[in-house]
Design an enzyme around this catalytic site. Sequence first.
Site, PDB file in Angstrom:
ATOM      1  N   ASP A 317       0.877  -1.236  -0.071  1.00 30.09           N
ATOM      2  CA  ASP A 317       0.109  -0.099  -0.134  1.00 30.09           C
ATOM      3  C   ASP A 317       1.010   1.192   0.383  1.00 30.09           C
ATOM      4  O   ASP A 317       1.717   1.549   0.793  1.00 30.09           O
ATOM      5  CB  ASP A 317      -1.015  -0.249   1.196  1.00 30.09           C
ATOM      6  CG  ASP A 317      -1.829   1.222   1.624  1.00 30.09           C
ATOM      7  OD1 ASP A 317      -2.665   1.425   0.239  1.00 30.09           O
ATOM      8  OD2 ASP A 317      -1.266   1.523   1.963  1.00 30.09           O
ATOM      9  N   GLU A 370       1.064   0.193  -5.412  1.00 29.83           N
ATOM     10  CA  GLU A 370       0.115   0.672  -5.083  1.00 29.83           C
ATOM     11  C   GLU A 370       0.912   1.995  -5.494  1.00 29.83           C
ATOM     12  O   GLU A 370       1.225   2.521  -4.235  1.00 29.83           O
ATOM     13  CB  GLU A 370      -0.960   0.696  -4.238  1.00 29.83           C
ATOM     14  CG  GLU A 370      -2.032   1.859  -4.736  1.00 29.83           C
ATOM     15  CD  GLU A 370      -2.455   2.588  -2.986  1.00 29.83           C
ATOM     16  OE1 GLU A 370      -3.516   3.174  -3.217  1.00 29.83           O
ATOM     17  OE2 GLU A 370      -2.239   2.317  -1.989  1.00 29.83           O
TER      18      GLU A 370
END
Length: 644
Positions: A317, A370
């Site tokens: 993330d 991401e």
Amino acid sequence: MKVTTPVVANSLFSEQDIYLFREGNHTRLYDRFGAHATKKAAQAGFQFSVWAPNAEKVSVVGDFNHWQVESHPLHRRDDQSGIWEGFLAGPALGDSYKFHITSGNGVQEKADPFARQSEEPPRSASRLCTLDYSWSDSEWMAKRRAVNALNAPLSIYEVHLGSWRRIPEDNNRSLSYREMAPQLAAYVNEMGFTHVELLPVMEHPFYGSWGYQTTGYFAPTARYGSPEDFMFLIDTLHQAGIAVILDWVPSHFPADGHGLANFDGTCLYEHEDPRQGFHPDWKSSIFNLGRNEVRGFLMSSALFWLDKYHVDGLRVDAVASMLYLDYGREEGEWIPNEHGGRENLESMSFLRSLNEAVYRDHPDVQTMAEESTAWPMVSRPTYMGGLGFGMKWNMGWMNDTLKYFQQQPLFRKYQHDKLTFGVWYAFTENFVLPLSHDEVVHGKGALIGKMPGDEWQQFANLRLLYGLMWTHPGKKLLFMGGELGQRREWQHDESLEWHVLQYPLHHGVQSWVADLNRAYRGQKALHERDFNTDGFAWVDCTNWEESIISFLRYGKHRDDTVLVLCNFTPVPRHDYIVGAPRGGQWEEILNSDAEHYGGSGMGNLGRVEARPIAAHGHFHSLALTLPPLAVVVLKPIMEGERSS
């Protein structure tokens, strides 16, 4: 109460462990730190170890000593490693505990950074456990390399465990890991997805963070059961042929008192300077990746889920926030690197080392980034200068495509480049096309709500969006609820709107997604060359006036070919001429306007003949009916198929 002196001779650390720990290259620190069941002189107990170099005293407090601070002190190693350790007889499995740390800045009680189980929030202590589970997924583990391969179909169903399905009659509670296991496996198989991606399951104090404010980097959240229960969920998915990806957050952590922040009275895991150590957007602490021991902590966390939980991939993330020193900051609020630039050299080094360790030890898994900027070579090997990820989320495609679909069809011709631009960079990375949870929260509304027009047109647009996504180069990711066409924005404390499936248009979207997955998995042209320019060719990308695009997808063999046409207006096009790479009959294998999906039922009667009339640079062409707001996919019928 009698003071028990810990037996240091039972240390789990060798000289090599200490060397690798201090060097930042120990990737299995979970086997050394934390609490481990063992024996000493025939006495059963636990060996405790914690890194607190700036502490003056450290002791273990818990259920087993009635949380008395002086009962079980730990001993500081004399090798300057900053490790405190000791063997304690008496603690039992399931007991709760914390480390009581005294420093020049006061006293505090901290959860074990390496705890494998935590109390259920809002309680915050760690719990003693052994991860005693018998796996039944050996067949899956032997074949998962092929499932995770870059030329394989990856269709990912993104899930938040707490809100996928709830039990209203039981105080609207979430399903447990064991309750969810058979239901999720059956549903994902029914829908044809190949992978499940779970929003962070690592323990987190605030449920509303969805797991992205992690405190327990080695413990699945106790909200839904025990670690063994979570293993059962993964095992069940594996036995059903479904891969499991976990979201993992090495970029930042919350400042909750029991967590990593100011762990030993100093900024141990985080940067001390707020220009480096405080995240202004998320009000959280940023890991100090220039400290070797912190790098080892995070690398060990990543390997832990792969080693112990048989996880098939990690989605990392907020990579962009790690790569840029000025991320979310104004001028003067950040510190340049040693060369005066904004690139975070320590994060770059860490991410490369992380990916090298993962693929070295688990070459049959994937890591995904991401990363929302144009940072180059995110999914390229480190030996080429890349960051070493297997894949990268394509945020540019997602943003452009959703902006296009939000336009009224009458004005889409002026935004035509938003449809076509993504192909120009589609093969610079190994991209995943994400329609994720981020697009249906914080007032953005549900996907169906972004679509213009009346109800019928909204659903036609949504089916068209999915059809474009599943035929476009790149792997696929859809957040739960998107396949239902639910109208309510995602709510983390409510179940998905399963009841909408009683309505034909919603049920039609669900059937369409399932059929897209089946076609995607069954047609090699739609997945074998997702990351290769040879797998894609425009037929016509210039028909902006009618808002129509057409393109070809190819597998490794040219016989594996599909032709895709998208009509982005509510105007049906009859006798639409499109070039074809070969003559003979072509079969219509997908049509989002079929009545079964809630469409008008326009189409090409299943088959159409390619005529020897040149068009779009091809020697043959097809005269097609393009339904309104629809995608049509055709494939050539080979001789063997034609004769049968």
